[in-house]
Motif scaffolding. Structure first.
Motif, PDB file in Angstrom:
ATOM      1  N   ALA A  91      39.681  45.580  91.082  1.00 50.98           N
ATOM      2  CA  ALA A  91      39.525  45.335  89.648  1.00 50.98           C
ATOM      3  C   ALA A  91      38.532  44.211  89.377  1.00 50.98           C
ATOM      4  CB  ALA A  91      40.871  45.002  89.021  1.00 50.98           C
ATOM      5  N   MET A  92      38.417  43.272  90.291  1.00 49.16           N
ATOM      6  CA  MET A  92      37.519  42.140  90.105  1.00 49.16           C
ATOM      7  C   MET A  92      36.086  42.439  90.551  1.00 49.16           C
ATOM      8  SD  MET A  92      39.367  39.957  88.646  1.00 49.16           S
ATOM      9  CE  MET A  92      38.245  38.594  88.676  1.00 49.16           C
ATOM     10  N   ARG A  93      35.856  43.581  91.180  1.00 47.50           N
ATOM     11  CA  ARG A  93      34.523  43.923  91.675  1.00 47.50           C
ATOM     12  C   ARG A  93      33.506  43.963  90.549  1.00 47.50           C
ATOM     13  NH1 ARG A  93      30.653  45.930  94.349  1.00 47.50           N
ATOM     14  NH2 ARG A  93      29.987  47.986  94.824  1.00 47.50           N
ATOM     15  N   SER A  94      33.881  44.535  89.402  1.00 45.40           N
ATOM     16  CA  SER A  94      32.928  44.623  88.290  1.00 45.40           C
ATOM     17  C   SER A  94      32.543  43.239  87.779  1.00 45.40           C
ATOM     18  CB  SER A  94      33.504  45.469  87.169  1.00 45.40           C
ATOM     19  OG  SER A  94      34.699  44.889  86.675  1.00 45.40           O
ATOM     20  N   VAL A  95      33.458  42.291  87.865  1.00 48.42           N
ATOM     21  CA  VAL A  95      33.143  40.923  87.458  1.00 48.42           C
ATOM     22  C   VAL A  95      32.122  40.315  88.408  1.00 48.42           C
ATOM     23  CG1 VAL A  95      34.096  38.615  87.119  1.00 48.42           C
ATOM     24  CG2 VAL A  95      35.399  40.617  86.386  1.00 48.42           C
ATOM     25  N   ALA A  96      32.316  40.525  89.703  1.00 49.89           N
ATOM     26  CA  ALA A  96      31.374  39.979  90.681  1.00 49.89           C
ATOM     27  C   ALA A  96      30.002  40.626  90.557  1.00 49.89           C
ATOM     28  CB  ALA A  96      31.926  40.179  92.088  1.00 49.89           C
ATOM     29  N   VAL A  97      29.964  41.909  90.306  1.00 47.38           N
ATOM     30  CA  VAL A  97      28.688  42.615  90.167  1.00 47.38           C
ATOM     31  C   VAL A  97      27.951  42.158  88.908  1.00 47.38           C
ATOM     32  CG1 VAL A  97      27.663  44.887  89.756  1.00 47.38           C
ATOM     33  CG2 VAL A  97      29.421  44.620  91.493  1.00 47.38           C
ATOM     34  N   GLY A  98      28.676  41.928  87.835  1.00 48.04           N
ATOM     35  CA  GLY A  98      28.043  41.548  86.572  1.00 48.04           C
ATOM     36  C   GLY A  98      27.864  40.057  86.374  1.00 48.04           C
ATOM     37  N   ARG A  99      28.127  39.275  87.389  1.00 48.02           N
ATOM     38  CA  ARG A  99      28.097  37.814  87.245  1.00 48.02           C
ATOM     39  C   ARG A  99      26.764  37.306  86.695  1.00 48.02           C
ATOM     40  NH1 ARG A  99      30.527  35.949  92.120  1.00 48.02           N
ATOM     41  NH2 ARG A  99      32.489  36.304  91.078  1.00 48.02           N
ATOM     42  N   LYS A 100      25.655  37.845  87.149  1.00 45.40           N
ATOM     43  CA  LYS A 100      24.352  37.393  86.647  1.00 45.40           C
ATOM     44  C   LYS A 100      24.158  37.787  85.180  1.00 45.40           C
ATOM     45  CE  LYS A 100      21.551  37.041  90.769  1.00 45.40           C
ATOM     46  NZ  LYS A 100      20.353  37.508  91.466  1.00 45.40           N
ATOM     47  N   ASN A 101      24.710  38.932  84.795  1.00 44.02           N
ATOM     48  CA  ASN A 101      24.580  39.351  83.403  1.00 44.02           C
ATOM     49  C   ASN A 101      25.348  38.431  82.463  1.00 44.02           C
ATOM     50  OD1 ASN A 101      23.077  41.549  84.218  1.00 44.02           O
ATOM     51  ND2 ASN A 101      24.846  42.884  84.337  1.00 44.02           N
ATOM     52  N   TRP A 102      26.416  37.841  82.946  1.00 43.94           N
ATOM     53  CA  TRP A 102      27.275  37.012  82.115  1.00 43.94           C
ATOM     54  C   TRP A 102      27.055  35.529  82.350  1.00 43.94           C
ATOM     55  CZ3 TRP A 102      31.299  40.488  84.625  1.00 43.94           C
ATOM     56  CH2 TRP A 102      31.261  41.744  84.043  1.00 43.94           C
ATOM     57  N   LEU A 103      25.976  35.184  83.025  1.00 48.72           N
ATOM     58  CA  LEU A 103      25.713  33.789  83.361  1.00 48.72           C
ATOM     59  C   LEU A 103      25.615  32.931  82.101  1.00 48.72           C
ATOM     60  CD1 LEU A 103      25.090  31.720  85.571  1.00 48.72           C
ATOM     61  CD2 LEU A 103      22.691  32.368  85.382  1.00 48.72           C
ATOM     62  N   PHE A 104      25.001  33.451  81.075  1.00 50.49           N
ATOM     63  CA  PHE A 104      24.814  32.690  79.840  1.00 50.49           C
ATOM     64  C   PHE A 104      25.644  33.318  78.733  1.00 50.49           C
ATOM     65  CE2 PHE A 104      20.940  32.209  82.365  1.00 50.49           C
ATOM     66  CZ  PHE A 104      20.971  30.847  82.556  1.00 50.49           C
ATOM     67  N   ILE A 105      26.947  33.315  78.890  1.00 48.75           N
ATOM     68  CA  ILE A 105      27.855  33.962  77.950  1.00 48.75           C
ATOM     69  C   ILE A 105      27.913  33.218  76.619  1.00 48.75           C
ATOM     70  CG2 ILE A 105      30.067  32.898  78.514  1.00 48.75           C
ATOM     71  CD1 ILE A 105      30.828  36.047  78.850  1.00 48.75           C
ATOM     72  N   GLY A 106      27.468  31.993  76.589  1.00 48.90           N
ATOM     73  CA  GLY A 106      27.364  31.279  75.326  1.00 48.90           C
ATOM     74  C   GLY A 106      28.120  29.969  75.311  1.00 48.90           C
ATOM     75  N   SER A 107      29.394  30.006  75.651  1.00 51.65           N
ATOM     76  CA  SER A 107      30.195  28.791  75.606  1.00 51.65           C
ATOM     77  C   SER A 107      31.470  29.006  76.405  1.00 51.65           C
ATOM     78  CB  SER A 107      30.540  28.449  74.158  1.00 51.65           C
ATOM     79  OG  SER A 107      31.406  29.433  73.623  1.00 51.65           O
ATOM     80  N   LEU A 108      32.258  27.966  76.491  1.00 50.58           N
ATOM     81  CA  LEU A 108      33.534  28.063  77.185  1.00 50.58           C
ATOM     82  C   LEU A 108      34.463  29.036  76.451  1.00 50.58           C
ATOM     83  CD1 LEU A 108      35.326  27.108  79.484  1.00 50.58           C
ATOM     84  CD2 LEU A 108      36.040  25.206  78.035  1.00 50.58           C
ATOM     85  N   ASP A 109      34.460  28.974  75.116  1.00 52.18           N
ATOM     86  CA  ASP A 109      35.284  29.896  74.328  1.00 52.18           C
ATOM     87  C   ASP A 109      34.819  31.339  74.508  1.00 52.18           C
ATOM     88  OD1 ASP A 109      36.978  27.958  73.323  1.00 52.18           O
ATOM     89  OD2 ASP A 109      35.737  27.589  71.555  1.00 52.18           O
ATOM     90  N   GLY A 110      33.514  31.536  74.587  1.00 53.83           N
ATOM     91  CA  GLY A 110      32.981  32.876  74.825  1.00 53.83           C
ATOM     92  C   GLY A 110      33.421  33.417  76.171  1.00 53.83           C
TER      93      GLY A 110
END
Length: 74
Positions: A3-22
């Motif tokens: 289940a966590m694989r998609s998070v690891a794969v997308g890590r670069k896409n979510w690098l600048f998610i905006g803020s801690l709340d985001g």
């Protein structure tokens, strides 16, 4: 781990998610989608129905909108 694989794969896409709340909000969405997949619930159908219920009024019982309870009701 699966289940966590998609998070690891997308890590670069979510690098600048905006803020801690985001980041916290993104974690909630990822958790809901992973729960849907784990329970063989179509995430798109689930999220569409859940968001429509939120927009039309306040649900009396929020637990009934969790993926496992939602699947039992359908």
């Amino acid at each position: 781990e699966r289940a966590m694989r998609s998070v690891a794969v997308g890590r670069k896409n979510w690098l600048f998610i905006g803020s801690l709340d985001g980041g916290k909000r993104a974690a909630v969405w990822c958790s809901l989608i992973a729960s849907c997949k784990q329970r063989d619930v179509n995430p798109l159908l689930y999220l569409t129905d859940m968001l429509n219920r939120f927009c039309t009024g306040t649900p009396a019982d929020l637990d009934s909108l969790l993926p496992d309870q939602w699947a039992l009701a359908k």
